[in-house]
Design a protein around this motif. Structure first.
Motif, PDB file in Angstrom:
ATOM      1  N   UNK A  65      -9.518   0.140  -4.964  1.00  0.00           N
ATOM      2  CA  UNK A  65      -9.683   1.601  -4.867  1.00  0.00           C
ATOM      3  C   UNK A  65      -8.554   2.360  -5.554  1.00  0.00           C
ATOM      4  N   UNK A  66      -7.316   2.088  -5.158  1.00  0.00           N
ATOM      5  CA  UNK A  66      -6.199   2.854  -5.719  1.00  0.00           C
ATOM      6  C   UNK A  66      -6.016   2.589  -7.210  1.00  0.00           C
ATOM      7  N   UNK A  67      -6.194   1.337  -7.612  1.00  0.00           N
ATOM      8  CA  UNK A  67      -6.061   1.054  -9.041  1.00  0.00           C
ATOM      9  C   UNK A  67      -7.147   1.774  -9.834  1.00  0.00           C
ATOM     10  N   UNK A  68      -8.360   1.841  -9.282  1.00  0.00           N
ATOM     11  CA  UNK A  68      -9.435   2.578  -9.950  1.00  0.00           C
ATOM     12  C   UNK A  68      -9.145   4.069 -10.025  1.00  0.00           C
ATOM     13  N   UNK A  69      -8.592   4.639  -8.939  1.00  0.00           N
ATOM     14  CA  UNK A  69      -8.279   6.075  -8.925  1.00  0.00           C
ATOM     15  C   UNK A  69      -7.124   6.397  -9.877  1.00  0.00           C
ATOM     16  N   UNK A  70      -6.183   5.490 -10.006  1.00  0.00           N
ATOM     17  CA  UNK A  70      -5.104   5.706 -10.970  1.00  0.00           C
ATOM     18  C   UNK A  70      -5.646   5.726 -12.393  1.00  0.00           C
ATOM     19  N   UNK A  71      -6.623   4.855 -12.651  1.00  0.00           N
ATOM     20  CA  UNK A  71      -7.254   4.855 -13.967  1.00  0.00           C
ATOM     21  C   UNK A  71      -8.021   6.152 -14.196  1.00  0.00           C
ATOM     22  N   UNK A  72      -8.682   6.646 -13.161  1.00  0.00           N
ATOM     23  CA  UNK A  72      -9.394   7.924 -13.269  1.00  0.00           C
ATOM     24  C   UNK A  72      -8.445   9.031 -13.685  1.00  0.00           C
ATOM     25  N   UNK A  73      -7.310   9.098 -13.014  1.00  0.00           N
ATOM     26  CA  UNK A  73      -6.348  10.155 -13.333  1.00  0.00           C
ATOM     27  C   UNK A  73      -5.806  10.010 -14.757  1.00  0.00           C
ATOM     28  N   UNK A  74      -5.704   8.784 -15.207  1.00  0.00           N
ATOM     29  CA  UNK A  74      -5.183   8.539 -16.559  1.00  0.00           C
ATOM     30  C   UNK A  74      -6.177   8.956 -17.632  1.00  0.00           C
ATOM     31  N   UNK A  75      -7.452   8.661 -17.439  1.00  0.00           N
ATOM     32  CA  UNK A  75      -8.437   8.922 -18.498  1.00  0.00           C
ATOM     33  C   UNK A  75      -9.096  10.299 -18.375  1.00  0.00           C
TER      34      UNK A  75
ATOM     35  N   UNK B 235      -6.073  13.397  -1.019  1.00  0.00           N
ATOM     36  CA  UNK B 235      -6.504  12.070  -0.557  1.00  0.00           C
ATOM     37  C   UNK B 235      -5.313  11.148  -0.352  1.00  0.00           C
ATOM     38  N   UNK B 236      -4.394  11.123  -1.297  1.00  0.00           N
ATOM     39  CA  UNK B 236      -3.226  10.244  -1.190  1.00  0.00           C
ATOM     40  C   UNK B 236      -2.368  10.633   0.014  1.00  0.00           C
ATOM     41  N   UNK B 237      -2.250  11.918   0.277  1.00  0.00           N
ATOM     42  CA  UNK B 237      -1.491  12.368   1.444  1.00  0.00           C
ATOM     43  C   UNK B 237      -2.127  11.871   2.738  1.00  0.00           C
ATOM     44  N   UNK B 238      -3.447  11.999   2.849  1.00  0.00           N
ATOM     45  CA  UNK B 238      -4.141  11.524   4.052  1.00  0.00           C
ATOM     46  C   UNK B 238      -4.063  10.006   4.172  1.00  0.00           C
ATOM     47  N   UNK B 239      -4.163   9.289   3.054  1.00  0.00           N
ATOM     48  CA  UNK B 239      -4.055   7.835   3.095  1.00  0.00           C
ATOM     49  C   UNK B 239      -2.660   7.395   3.519  1.00  0.00           C
ATOM     50  N   UNK B 240      -1.640   8.138   3.122  1.00  0.00           N
ATOM     51  CA  UNK B 240      -0.284   7.822   3.558  1.00  0.00           C
ATOM     52  C   UNK B 240      -0.139   7.927   5.064  1.00  0.00           C
ATOM     53  N   UNK B 241      -0.764   8.957   5.646  1.00  0.00           N
ATOM     54  CA  UNK B 241      -0.725   9.092   7.105  1.00  0.00           C
ATOM     55  C   UNK B 241      -1.466   7.945   7.787  1.00  0.00           C
TER      56      UNK B 241
ATOM     57  N   UNK C 134       0.821  -1.200   0.000  1.00  0.00           N
ATOM     58  CA  UNK C 134       0.000   0.000   0.000  1.00  0.00           C
ATOM     59  C   UNK C 134       0.866   1.266   0.000  1.00  0.00           C
ATOM     60  N   UNK C 135       1.890   1.286   0.835  1.00  0.00           N
ATOM     61  CA  UNK C 135       2.765   2.465   0.889  1.00  0.00           C
ATOM     62  C   UNK C 135       3.485   2.691  -0.435  1.00  0.00           C
ATOM     63  N   UNK C 136       3.898   1.587  -1.068  1.00  0.00           N
ATOM     64  CA  UNK C 136       4.564   1.719  -2.360  1.00  0.00           C
ATOM     65  C   UNK C 136       3.651   2.302  -3.419  1.00  0.00           C
ATOM     66  N   UNK C 137       2.392   1.830  -3.444  1.00  0.00           N
ATOM     67  CA  UNK C 137       1.425   2.376  -4.404  1.00  0.00           C
ATOM     68  C   UNK C 137       1.129   3.849  -4.137  1.00  0.00           C
ATOM     69  N   UNK C 138       1.002   4.207  -2.865  1.00  0.00           N
ATOM     70  CA  UNK C 138       0.720   5.596  -2.519  1.00  0.00           C
ATOM     71  C   UNK C 138       1.880   6.510  -2.902  1.00  0.00           C
ATOM     72  N   UNK C 139       3.100   6.057  -2.659  1.00  0.00           N
ATOM     73  CA  UNK C 139       4.268   6.870  -3.022  1.00  0.00           C
ATOM     74  C   UNK C 139       4.372   7.037  -4.535  1.00  0.00           C
ATOM     75  N   UNK C 140       4.135   5.953  -5.255  1.00  0.00           N
ATOM     76  CA  UNK C 140       4.190   6.028  -6.713  1.00  0.00           C
ATOM     77  C   UNK C 140       3.105   6.955  -7.260  1.00  0.00           C
ATOM     78  N   UNK C 141       1.905   6.840  -6.712  1.00  0.00           N
ATOM     79  CA  UNK C 141       0.794   7.682  -7.149  1.00  0.00           C
ATOM     80  C   UNK C 141       1.054   9.148  -6.814  1.00  0.00           C
ATOM     81  N   UNK C 142       1.629   9.379  -5.641  1.00  0.00           N
ATOM     82  CA  UNK C 142       1.950  10.749  -5.230  1.00  0.00           C
ATOM     83  C   UNK C 142       2.962  11.388  -6.175  1.00  0.00           C
TER      84      UNK C 142
END
Length: 378
Positions: free
Chosen positions: A93-103, A124-130, A23-31
């Motif tokens: 959730x995160x995979x869906x949000x990454x797709x949202x940002x892409x399209x 949102x990603x910042x709060x999820x990281x915390x 989860x942390x890796x995905x959040x950092x990559x998305x950030x």
């Protein structure tokens, strides 16, 4: 003990740790992706409605975060249940949000919508990281307690309050994104136009209340430093002492006579009344008042454009929301026209700030240049 076995199972703790790292890796990559603001190439040939996907992903995320918070705040600590929730957050959730940002590209949904989605995802990603950090901390604390047995220390109150606080931040971010998905392209654009209109209104009110004469009085008070005056008196003596500082019967304003026998003529001791002002001195206040009046007239005229833009330009645009199909999206050229119009609205707000700043700095030439720019934009 039974409590020890429930809380510190090696297999469940290891699984939880693995899911947390994922989860942390995905959040950092998305950030990093959100911070770069680099254009994204859509790889999906027939992408879904980005706003519908945003709504669905955020709805699931909010529910899962609520469950996660309850599991963290209540005993016993169950690593397997928490790991299951983290799997859903990372995989769905995160995979869906990454797709949202892409399209959700500016060519398809407009620059304003893309910027709004990106900024909200960043929060949102910042709060999820915390929240992920607090989850890891609670897992470590639970393992330490399990090793100590039933007499392990209680959860600190401060950590529980922090979990509640960060959970609230995630909820707030989710609620804003749900509202964005429901408002759609026109709704978000309408809200942004109202914000820019309000900023111009605030600038007008502040300029109307601003009195350049009051600023002059304030500057004079700053210039008359009592400490500086007393230090000058210590060097040259008090002004007006006729017995000590007179030349041919004329006061010398504290200027000491030379000790080599030369006598100063009274003309040498006069303060020059023809001293040229410093080049950085502010222009006369009368000019500032006149310039301020012209700027206010222009800003009031520009502010009158915003209600008309909202009514006759923004509101008539196709109201694409999460409930519509992608086939009803406007063509690219209309999206570009819509984005350009909103960019002008934002530019007016930015130019208003620049114009007000030039007035406060008393730079009439810069004020005139800003006014001419705004006239050309209108």
């Amino acid at each position: 003990s039974k409590t020890c076995k429930t809380m510190s199972s090696p297999s469940s703790s290891t699984v939880l740790s693995t899911h947390l790292e994922t989860l942390k890796g995905l959040l950092n990559s998305f950030s990093d992706q959100l911070s770069s603001c680099a254009p994204i190439k859509t790889s999906t040939s027939n992408p879904p409605n980005a706003l519908a996907l945003l709504h669905d992903s955020i709805s699931i995320l909010r529910a899962q975060v609520t469950k996660l918070s309850l599991l963290l705040l209540n005993k016993p600590f169950t690593p397997s249940a928490i790991a299951s929730i983290l799997t859903s957050i990372s995989g769905e959730c995160l995979s869906g949000l990454m797709t949202v940002y892409e399209i959700c590209s500016p060519d398809t949904y407009g620059k304003v919508m893309q910027t709004e989605v990106r900024n909200q995802l960043r929060d949102l990603v910042s709060a999820m990281g915390q929240l992920a950090d607090h989850t890891a901390s609670m897992a470590h604390f639970a393992n330490m307690n399990a090793q100590e047995g039933p007499e392990g220390s209680e959860d600190p109150i401060g950590r529980r309050e922090e979990i509640l606080q960060v959970t609230g931040q995630v909820w707030s971010a989710c609620d804003r994104m749900l509202a964005t998905a429901s408002l759609g392209i026109v709704g978000v654009a309408m809200n942004k136009a109202k914000e820019w209109d309000a900023l111009i209104k605030d600038a007008i009110e502040e300029l109307e209340e601003w009195d350049p004469d009051a600023d002059d009085d304030f500057d004079m008070d700053l210039d008359s430093d009592p400490e500086e005056k007393s230090s000058e008196e210590r060097v040259s003596g008090p002004v007006g002492n006729d017995k000590q500082h007179q030349v041919n019967g004329t006061p010398t304003m504290g200027i000491q006579q030379p000790t080599n026998g030369t006598v100063l003529d009274k003309d040498d001791t006069k303060l020059s009344s023809t001293t040229q002002p410093h080049s950085s001195d502010p222009p006369p206040t009368t000019n500032i008042h006149s310039t301020k009046s012209k700027a206010l007239k222009l800003l009031k005229l520009i502010k009158m454009l915003f209600p008309a833009l909202r009514k006759r330009r923004i509101s008539i645009y196709p109201p694409f929301t999460r409930l519509d199909t992608t086939s009803s999206l406007p063509p690219v050229h209309r999206i570009e026209q819509f984005s350009d119009m909103l960019a002008f609205c934002e530019d007016f707000s930015t130019a208003t700030d620049d114009l007000a700043g030039a007035l406060y700095d008393r730079t009439p030439d810069l004020v005139q240049a800003k006014m001419e720019l705004m006239i050309a934009m209108a």
